[in-house]
Design an enzyme around this catalytic site. Structure first.
Site, mmCIF file in Angstrom:
data_model
loop_
_atom_site.group_PDB
_atom_site.id
_atom_site.type_symbol
_atom_site.label_atom_id
_atom_site.label_comp_id
_atom_site.label_asym_id
_atom_site.label_seq_id
_atom_site.Cartn_x
_atom_site.Cartn_y
_atom_site.Cartn_z
ATOM 1 N N LYS A 183 -7.047 -8.883 -8.297
ATOM 2 C CA LYS A 183 -8.237 -9.024 -7.443
ATOM 3 C C LYS A 183 -9.266 -7.947 -7.753
ATOM 4 C CE LYS A 183 -8.297 -9.568 -2.935
ATOM 5 N NZ LYS A 183 -7.899 -9.584 -1.525
ATOM 6 N N LYS A 218 0.815 -1.214 0.000
ATOM 7 C CA LYS A 218 0.000 0.000 0.000
ATOM 8 C C LYS A 218 0.845 1.260 0.000
ATOM 9 C CE LYS A 218 -4.461 -1.467 1.747
ATOM 10 N NZ LYS A 218 -5.509 -1.268 2.765
ATOM 11 N N LYS A 233 -11.843 -2.183 -4.724
ATOM 12 C CA LYS A 233 -12.581 -0.928 -4.557
ATOM 13 C C LYS A 233 -11.904 0.208 -5.293
ATOM 14 C CE LYS A 233 -14.043 -1.991 0.130
ATOM 15 N NZ LYS A 233 -14.106 -1.600 1.533
#
Ligand code: TRP
Length: 338
Positions: free
Chosen positions: A202, A115, A205
């Site tokens: 994946k 991240k 969002k």
């Protein structure tokens, strides 16, 4: 202090775009656990702000996750549904556990590395400390079982290490065996939902393309369109599992079908092997709408009723505090706070 043997804690971040992966990989599994466990389901708004959130959207997204829990079938009267920031035990215990956890442990966390990316110097301190907050979430309730996806396994192991070190460090002061070791309930290896645009990534969002995901706010038309336009290859579906190898997009659509129908991929291939995507996709869209529309419809209805969602979160927070506060009070005593 009372220690239940079957207390589940889990959480979902209110970061928007709640999608099929969140539903099949997490929320759906929360529903079944109610039969056998005392469940505490948190909307982890404090985790959400480890990356920038627009305050108005954060409030909306917090209600949306709570609505998704309820719409999916979590019983708000029997289980505890609440948002993390309303229960101060999470922040308080995080500080104490920050002083138990080691920097070397956090440096190994792969999610932080991913991240934070290249610009690590500019990541928030909260993003780095995220796993300690997660440990506090779990340990404040002395939860015994934690349903998590594959990507959170490492964080749960860290929570176990922190619990163990706390118990050891404070063994002579009443900390011996204080925190139970939370057990993972690994879900969703079978239902890793991938992007509709790229079967190697994946469903996420944060993917810039809305076409890459089916969200829990999509209409039946949106869902049909996204499935129709989903990336595929030119071959018909195989009849055996082996034939999905090296065909990530085909594998993903078959996996989604299987998860929604609650059958194995083998069973889907037995029925649809040999079909072209031109006929499989409409079947998948119909199934997705049949399974999802009761949930998305109920979510939309609940989102209109801000007062009801507010009262669920309020009541849930009180019940959560009643469990967590005595635990934190005891932890403070153990460490010597007066
Ligand atoms: N980090 C989890 C995720 O992103 C969410 C989470 C926060 C959680 N606290 C938790 C999950 C405690 C399980 C238990 O999926």
């Amino acid at each position: 202090m009372e220690q239940p043997t079957n207390r589940v804690f889990s959480g979902v971040q209110p970061t928007g775009n709640l999608h099929l992966g969140n539903y099949l990989g997490a929320i759906r599994n929360f529903v079944g656990l109610q039969e056998t466990h005392e469940c505490i389901y948190c909307v982890v708004d404090m985790h959400a702000i480890t990356a920038w959130q627009d305050p108005k959207e954060l409030a909306h997204n917090t209600r949306e996750v709570a609505a998704a829990y309820i719409a999916a079938g979590v019983d708000a009267d029997k289980q505890v549904i609440f948002n993390q920031s309303k229960v101060s035990a999470h922040a308080e215990l995080t500080w104490i556990l920050n002083c138990v956890a080691r920097i070397g442990w956090l440096n190994r966390m792969t999610q932080f590395k991913e991240k934070a990316g290249k610009n690590r110097e500019n990541a928030s301190v909260g993003l780095y400390d995220y796993p300690v907050l997660m440990a506090a979430d779990i340990l404040a309730y002395r939860a015994t079982h934690v349903p998590v996806g594959d990507d959170q396994k490492q964080h749960l192991e860290l929570a176990r290490d922190i619990a163990q070190k706390f118990n050891n460090d404070f063994a002579e002061f009443g900390g011996e065996d204080f925190f139970p070791q939370p057990e993972p309930l690994i879900m969703g290896a079978a239902t890793r939902v991938m992007s509709l645009r790229d079967g190697s990534k994946k469903m996420s969002k944060s993917d810039p393309s809305d076409m890459s995901r089916i969200t829990l706010t999509d209409t039946a038309d949106d869902i049909a369109k996204k499935i129709r336009k989903a990336r595929t290859d030119p071959e018909p579906l195989p009849s055996e599992l082996d034939g999905l190898k090296d065909r990530p997009e085909a594998d993903n659509l078959v996996g989604i079908y299987a998860a929604l129908a609650d059958v194995t991929k083998e069973a889907v291939l037995q029925e649809h092997g040999g079909s072209q995507f031109s006929s499989f996709k409409p079947a998948l869209a119909d199934l997705a709408n049949e399974k999802l529309s009761p949930i998305t419809g109920e979510m939309a209805r609940l989102m209109e009723d801000t007062t009801y969602i507010g009262s669920v979160l309020q009541k849930g927070s009180q019940r959560a505090s009643a469990i967590a506060q005595p635990v934190v009070a005891r932890v403070k005593e153990i460490v010597g706070f007066i």
